[in-house]
Motif scaffolding. Structure first.
Motif, mmCIF file in Angstrom:
data_model
loop_
_atom_site.group_PDB
_atom_site.id
_atom_site.type_symbol
_atom_site.label_atom_id
_atom_site.label_comp_id
_atom_site.label_asym_id
_atom_site.label_seq_id
_atom_site.Cartn_x
_atom_site.Cartn_y
_atom_site.Cartn_z
ATOM 1 N N VAL A 229 0.876 -1.181 0.000
ATOM 2 C CA VAL A 229 0.000 0.000 0.000
ATOM 3 C C VAL A 229 0.909 1.226 0.000
ATOM 4 C CG1 VAL A 229 -1.757 1.264 1.282
ATOM 5 C CG2 VAL A 229 -1.787 -1.252 1.258
ATOM 6 N N SER B 131 1.141 5.577 -0.252
ATOM 7 C CA SER B 131 0.505 6.908 -0.300
ATOM 8 C C SER B 131 1.474 7.889 -0.940
ATOM 9 C CB SER B 131 0.094 7.355 1.098
ATOM 10 O OG SER B 131 -1.008 6.579 1.533
ATOM 11 N N GLY B 132 2.505 8.304 -0.186
ATOM 12 C CA GLY B 132 3.480 9.238 -0.761
ATOM 13 C C GLY B 132 4.726 8.559 -1.289
ATOM 14 N N GLY B 133 4.899 7.269 -0.976
ATOM 15 C CA GLY B 133 6.072 6.540 -1.468
ATOM 16 C C GLY B 133 7.371 6.912 -0.781
ATOM 17 N N HIS B 134 7.289 7.516 0.416
ATOM 18 C CA HIS B 134 8.518 7.893 1.136
ATOM 19 C C HIS B 134 8.809 6.948 2.297
ATOM 20 C CE1 HIS B 134 9.157 11.430 -1.186
ATOM 21 N NE2 HIS B 134 10.131 11.818 -0.412
ATOM 22 N N GLY B 135 8.081 5.855 2.379
ATOM 23 C CA GLY B 135 8.286 4.937 3.491
ATOM 24 C C GLY B 135 9.744 4.503 3.588
ATOM 25 N N SER C 122 6.447 -0.048 0.398
ATOM 26 C CA SER C 122 5.359 0.388 -0.480
ATOM 27 C C SER C 122 5.683 0.088 -1.945
ATOM 28 C CB SER C 122 5.022 1.862 -0.264
ATOM 29 O OG SER C 122 6.140 2.673 -0.495
ATOM 30 N N ASP D 247 9.436 16.474 9.179
ATOM 31 C CA ASP D 247 10.385 17.544 8.859
ATOM 32 C C ASP D 247 10.578 17.694 7.361
ATOM 33 O OD1 ASP D 247 11.843 15.318 8.191
ATOM 34 O OD2 ASP D 247 13.559 15.767 9.462
ATOM 35 N N GLY E 288 4.522 11.453 2.349
ATOM 36 C CA GLY E 288 3.085 11.311 2.126
ATOM 37 C C GLY E 288 2.296 11.275 3.426
ATOM 38 N N GLY F 50 1.286 7.142 4.963
ATOM 39 C CA GLY F 50 2.267 6.353 5.712
ATOM 40 C C GLY F 50 2.573 6.966 7.056
ATOM 41 N N ILE G 176 6.303 12.403 13.791
ATOM 42 C CA ILE G 176 7.135 13.244 14.660
ATOM 43 C C ILE G 176 7.538 14.459 13.832
ATOM 44 C CG2 ILE G 176 9.304 13.347 15.921
ATOM 45 C CD1 ILE G 176 9.082 10.317 16.371
ATOM 46 N N VAL H 30 -6.162 3.364 4.742
ATOM 47 C CA VAL H 30 -6.831 4.607 5.109
ATOM 48 C C VAL H 30 -6.956 5.445 3.839
ATOM 49 C CG1 VAL H 30 -6.764 6.668 6.533
ATOM 50 C CG2 VAL H 30 -5.841 4.534 7.420
ATOM 51 N N ARG I 217 15.871 13.181 16.761
ATOM 52 C CA ARG I 217 14.782 14.173 16.755
ATOM 53 C C ARG I 217 14.295 14.377 18.169
ATOM 54 N NH1 ARG I 217 12.071 13.672 11.294
ATOM 55 N NH2 ARG I 217 13.715 12.589 10.202
ATOM 56 N N TYR J 88 10.485 3.556 16.802
ATOM 57 C CA TYR J 88 9.421 4.161 15.988
ATOM 58 C C TYR J 88 9.485 3.498 14.612
ATOM 59 C CZ TYR J 88 7.024 7.887 13.317
ATOM 60 O OH TYR J 88 6.178 8.589 12.494
ATOM 61 N N ASN K 234 4.225 -4.906 5.771
ATOM 62 C CA ASN K 234 5.025 -3.896 6.446
ATOM 63 C C ASN K 234 4.856 -4.059 7.944
ATOM 64 O OD1 ASN K 234 6.807 -1.765 6.410
ATOM 65 N ND2 ASN K 234 5.215 -0.184 6.323
HETATM 66 C C1 LIG Z 1 13.029 12.144 3.715
HETATM 67 C C2 LIG Z 1 12.152 11.582 4.796
HETATM 68 C C3 LIG Z 1 11.857 12.360 5.896
HETATM 69 C C4 LIG Z 1 11.027 11.852 6.898
HETATM 70 N N1 LIG Z 1 10.747 12.634 7.976
HETATM 71 C C5 LIG Z 1 9.891 12.187 8.919
HETATM 72 C C6 LIG Z 1 9.554 12.973 10.039
HETATM 73 O O1 LIG Z 1 10.024 14.083 10.172
HETATM 74 N N2 LIG Z 1 8.703 12.469 10.942
HETATM 75 C C7 LIG Z 1 8.146 11.227 10.814
HETATM 76 O O2 LIG Z 1 7.357 10.833 11.661
HETATM 77 N N3 LIG Z 1 8.468 10.454 9.787
HETATM 78 C C8 LIG Z 1 9.336 10.887 8.844
HETATM 79 N N4 LIG Z 1 9.686 10.083 7.814
HETATM 80 C C9 LIG Z 1 9.199 8.704 7.803
HETATM 81 C C10 LIG Z 1 7.793 8.670 7.265
HETATM 82 O O3 LIG Z 1 6.872 9.006 8.234
HETATM 83 C C11 LIG Z 1 7.446 7.274 6.836
HETATM 84 O O4 LIG Z 1 8.443 6.809 5.980
HETATM 85 C C12 LIG Z 1 6.074 7.217 6.174
HETATM 86 O O5 LIG Z 1 5.696 5.866 6.078
HETATM 87 C C13 LIG Z 1 6.045 7.842 4.810
HETATM 88 O O6 LIG Z 1 4.734 7.978 4.364
HETATM 89 P P1 LIG Z 1 4.403 7.796 2.816
HETATM 90 O O7 LIG Z 1 2.930 7.844 2.670
HETATM 91 O O8 LIG Z 1 5.210 8.759 2.011
HETATM 92 O O9 LIG Z 1 4.972 6.362 2.617
HETATM 93 P P2 LIG Z 1 4.622 5.137 1.660
HETATM 94 O O10 LIG Z 1 5.946 4.656 1.194
HETATM 95 O O11 LIG Z 1 3.608 5.481 0.675
HETATM 96 O O12 LIG Z 1 4.033 4.103 2.685
HETATM 97 C C14 LIG Z 1 4.817 3.560 3.715
HETATM 98 C C15 LIG Z 1 4.044 2.460 4.378
HETATM 99 O O13 LIG Z 1 2.939 3.016 5.064
HETATM 100 C C16 LIG Z 1 1.797 2.183 4.926
HETATM 101 N N5 LIG Z 1 0.762 2.986 4.290
HETATM 102 C C17 LIG Z 1 0.935 3.927 3.336
HETATM 103 N N6 LIG Z 1 -0.232 4.483 3.025
HETATM 104 C C18 LIG Z 1 -1.170 3.898 3.777
HETATM 105 C C19 LIG Z 1 -2.573 4.070 3.906
HETATM 106 N N7 LIG Z 1 -3.198 4.968 3.182
HETATM 107 N N8 LIG Z 1 -3.244 3.275 4.753
HETATM 108 C C20 LIG Z 1 -2.588 2.354 5.506
HETATM 109 N N9 LIG Z 1 -1.254 2.175 5.445
HETATM 110 C C21 LIG Z 1 -0.545 2.934 4.595
HETATM 111 C C22 LIG Z 1 2.219 0.976 4.124
HETATM 112 O O14 LIG Z 1 2.536 -0.085 5.003
HETATM 113 C C23 LIG Z 1 3.460 1.459 3.414
HETATM 114 O O15 LIG Z 1 4.406 0.421 3.167
HETATM 115 C C24 LIG Z 1 10.517 10.547 6.800
HETATM 116 C C25 LIG Z 1 10.808 9.766 5.689
HETATM 117 C C26 LIG Z 1 11.621 10.267 4.694
HETATM 118 C C27 LIG Z 1 11.945 9.412 3.512
#
Ligand SMILES: Cc1cc2nc3c(=O)[nH]c(=O)nc-3n(C[C@H](O)[C@H](O)[C@H](O)COP(=O)(O)OP(=O)(O)OC[C@H]3O[C@@H](n4cnc5c(N)ncnc54)[C@H](O)[C@@H]3O)c2cc1C
Length: 742
Positions: A369, A371-375, A380, A432, A437, A440, A447, A498, A644, A694, A734
């Motif tokens: 799954v 959302s933003g692909g930053h996991g 993801s 930060d 996305g 995630g 945080i 979600v 952090r 975390y 995950n």
């Molecule tokens: C450059 C960078 C900076 C960051 N800074 C912070 C920070 O300051 N604070 C912090 O708390 N975190 C931080 N993070 C970590 C970030 O919170 C997690 O990596 C988060 O999962 C990214 O969300 P995403 O939607 O982009 O990820 P995605 O890669 O899209 O998803 C990550 C995982 O989340 C789950 N997921 C995604 N979307 C959903 C959904 N809609 N419903 C249920 N599950 C879902 C899945 O298991 C998926 O594998 C950072 C990450 C990066 C790469």
């Protein structure tokens, strides 16, 4: 033979230089009249004509929906690598409206007079064939290898690739003779001759040659669109036009008819009377003949399909991207991890998420799954599995101005959220980095820059919409599905997808943003002093500390942070103790809107391999921990070490109020390394200092990590809920809480 291509109509406008705006006006008229395509001939040796490429660019800027093509471009006069880049650039600027009509060259005397070498017909076809290869290679921007090409006409010695065009730009060839027709069959996406140069029967013969060459190249002849230029004739009655065009479509397979005319009245009559009648008769003929129409996948793309996915069972309502699709390069990997999924489904709303999930449940492959692909865990994406990618779901809606209640779809990014909230004087503590996305982060914790003042992102969550493993859609809140509302705040990824969150956001305007660079020769002391300063700091200050291996012999540390105040005296007061933790090498303090802090450029999702990161939550940066961390950093095992500040408002929420745990920890630590085994070994030493971790900053999927993320009672409650809501363990990719685990 009717190849079943959806019918399209275009215009063929003379690119006359005098007056220069006439061709542009005809193109705009073509668009207004509903033509699909406007094209221009290309004779760069002809002084009476505008340069076609320049004209195409100008027309692209003066129109908004019509597609554009040279009809056809003179390849010997337009160096292929440059043409590729020009085409990609124009396609990007025109948002995917370009087609590349190419020709082997004509009017050789005029070309030779301009200093270009004369080619035999065979040579010019060979050159065009090489040009197609070169153009497509340049467009493969996702391939990081330098481009080397050793042909008779093009020699590329380590050229850079890119940019990639906005869409899969089709290549059509103006072809008449067998050698060129064979090239169409072997490599092109379309055949574009002019009817006036053809004798009766030539279309049939040409199609046969193309089809044979296509089959020999392992292609399906239907992959090749047949286009045809027809000369205008204002005196021709509508009925005759229709009688002539319909057989061209249903017998000779022409899918695109391009009218050569500069006469506005004729263009209008053709659009309003001929085209609808042709469409009607072709539809009737196709229905009577049972001709298959609609999109078809090329043999090359079909060959890239992965085992275990029943592609034909994918509901037609869903948008999906497969290996081999042009868009695949942009969705296969994530920010952190290289991937090769077998199918990426991009739903547009919660119903489509449920449909996608129903399809996914039936497949025998992993499910990710996104959302933003930053996991950071990189889960993801996957290899050969499915991805449900919510990037098309990113609406942000204010539900209640008075209560500052905002609904945010999961595919939005935090910088978009910050930008949408800023005009209201609001912000939501998220992270930060604005590229992350919503989905995630807001299912794990969050945080952010305002954590100590306003809590975690999940602490501002009031409700969420989820699609559960069984496909049901639920609204969870303190009043409805309370158990899921609890679980979603820290362990959401295990319980559903979600689709949208409802947050009560905070009043935040401009903030103080400080950035400091220090001499970190005394890394342990610096860590300890920063930790003490943060614990003593008022809650309106949240900062992060970053360290890494020495650069050119110089050990450096950086601290970034936000003061939730726009008053300079307060900002200076909060940041002065931070500035004093070690010898300062550089500093910058600005008063900026919170949205400005979050506004980062879009980063490519071109992760390679698997990320390696470990996470820990810690109460105090004790001398023992600081010494161990300094040792780790100096060892070169980690290339990025970050601490952090948390605590403050985060610690005030009751430990059992959300699935997110270890709230009394004042700090969250993350380290990235190149080698998993080396980082794991080194982390074992630090681990004694941690009270938990975390999951958002962790990559190790070992079940032990769950025990560190959640205390025994929390994990037991999560497991019971998992057994109830996802007994078949659909969401397992995950940090899986296995319902069958102990
Ligand atoms: C450059 C960078 C900076 C960051 N800074 C912070 C920070 O300051 N604070 C912090 O708390 N975190 C931080 N993070 C970590 C970030 O919170 C997690 O990596 C988060 O999962 C990214 O969300 P995403 O939607 O982009 O990820 P995605 O890669 O899209 O998803 C990550 C995982 O989340 C789950 N997921 C995604 N979307 C959903 C959904 N809609 N419903 C249920 N599950 C879902 C899945 O298991 C998926 O594998 C950072 C990450 C990066 C790469």
């Amino acid at each position: 033979m009717d190849y079943g291509h959806p019918l399209q109509f275009g215009t063929f406008i003379t690119p006359a230089a005098d007056p220069p705006q006439a061709a542009v006006a005809r193109a705009q008229l073509s668009e207004q009249l509903g033509f699909d395509l406007v094209t221009f001939q290309d004779h760069p040796y002809q002084p009476a004509f505008l340069d076609t490429w320049t004209l195409l660019s100008w027309v692209a800027a003066q129109t908004s929906s019509i597609h554009l093509a040279g009809n056809v471009l003179n390849v010997p006069l337009r160096p292929a690598p440059v043409l590729a880049r020009a085409a990609a650039s124009l396609d990007l600027l025109a948002e995917g409206r370009l087609a590349l009509g190419l020709g082997a060259g004509a009017f050789w005397d005029a070309m030779v007079a301009m200093g270009f070498p004369r080619r035999t017909p065979a040579e010019s076809v060979d050159q065009l064939s090489e040009a197609i290869d070169v153009i497509r290679e340049i467009w493969r921007a996702d391939d990081r290898a330098q481009l080397r090409y050793s042909g008779d006409y093009y020699r590329l010695r380590g050229a850079k690739r890119g940019p990639a065009p906005a869409h899969e730009v089709p290549i059509w060839l103006g072809a008449y003779k067998p050698r060129m027709l064979r090239l169409v069959g072997a490599k092109a996406d379309g055949w574009l001759p002019s009817l006036s140069y053809l004798k009766p029967g030539d279309l049939r013969t040409g199609n046969a040659i193309i089809d044979e060459a296509a089959t020999a190249a392992g292609r399906d002849p239907r992959e090749i669109r047949r286009l045809l230029n027809v000369s205008g004739d204002p005196s021709k009655p509508v009925g005759r036009w229709v009688d002539e065009i319909v057989p061209l479509v249903v017998e000779d397979g022409v899918g695109t008819v391009i009218l050569g005319s500069d006469d506005p009245l004729e263009l209008q009559r053709f659009a309003e009377e001929v085209i609808p009648a042709v469409r009607e008769q072709v539809a009737a003929a196709r229905s009577a003949a049972g001709t298959a129409t609609g999109p078809m996948r090329s043999a090359a793309k079909l060959a890239k399909r992965r085992e275990g996915i029943d592609y034909d069972a994918l509901p037609a309502s869903l948008e999906a991207i497969e290996p081999g699709d042009f868009a695949y390069a942009k969705v296969r990997s994530t920010y952190m991890r290289g991937g090769a999924p077998g199918l990426v489904i991009q739903p547009r709303d919660a119903d489509e998420v449920a449909t996608a999930l129903a399809f996914a449940r039936d497949q025998k492959v992993p499910l990710a799954v996104r959302s933003g692909g930053h996991g950071i865990s990189g889960r993801s994406t996957n290899d050969g599995g499915l991805v449900i990618d919510l990037s098309r779901m990113r609406k942000i809606t204010v539900l209640s101005e008075a209560d500052r209640l905002v609904r945010i779809e999961a595919g939005a990014r935090w910088k978009e959220v910050a930008a949408a909230l800023a005009p209201h004087g609001w912000a939501l503590s998220s992270g930060d980095y604005g590229g992350v996305g919503v989905g995630g982060l807001a299912t794990a914790g969050g945080i952010g820059w305002l954590a100590r003042e306003h809590g975690l992102t999940i602490d501002r969550l009031r409700a969420a919409d989820l699609v559960l493993a069984d496909g049901s859609k639920v609204h969870v809140s303190a009043a409805e599905h309370r158990d899921l509302f609890w679980a979603v705040r820290g362990a959401g990824a295990n319980f559903g997808i979600v689709t949208a969150f409802e947050f009560q956001v905070d009043e935040v305007g401009e903030v103080g943003f400080g950035q400091f660079v220090y001499d970190a020769s005394d890394a342990a002391g610096l860590l300890e002093r920063w930790g003490a300063a943060m614990e003593a700091a008022p809650r309106d200050l949240t900062t992060n500390l970053i360290m890494g291996p020495p650069r050119r012999g110089q050990a450096l540390a950086q601290v970034y942070g936000v003061v939730d105040s726009s008053t300079p005296d307060t900002i200076i007061d909060r940041l002065t103790p931070i500035a004093r933790i070690a010898p300062l090498l550089d500093q910058q303090v600005q008063v900026v809107p919170y949205a400005g802090v979050m506004n980062v450029p879009d980063a490519p999702h071109d992760g390679q391999g698997d990320p390696v990161a470990r996470s820990g939550l810690i109460d105090h940066l004790t001398p023992e921990f600081a010494a161990a961390a300094a040792h780790l950093i100096a060892s070169g095992t980690v290339y990025f070490f970050q601490v952090r500040s948390v605590g403050g408002a985060v610690a005030e929420v009751a430990e059992d109020a959300t699935a997110y745990s270890h709230r009394s920890a004042n700090f969250s630590v993350v380290a990235f390394g190149a080698s998993r085994s080396r980082l794991d070994a080194a982390w074992g030493v630090l681990a004694t200092h941690f009270r938990g971790l975390y999951l958002s900053f962790e990559t190790d999927q070992h079940p032990k990590r769950l025990e560190e993320a959640w205390p025994p009672a929390t994990l037991a409650r999560l497991r019971a809920l998992k057994e109830r809501y996802d007994p078949a363990n659909v969401f397992r990719d995950n940090f899986n809480i296995d319902p069958m685990g102990d």
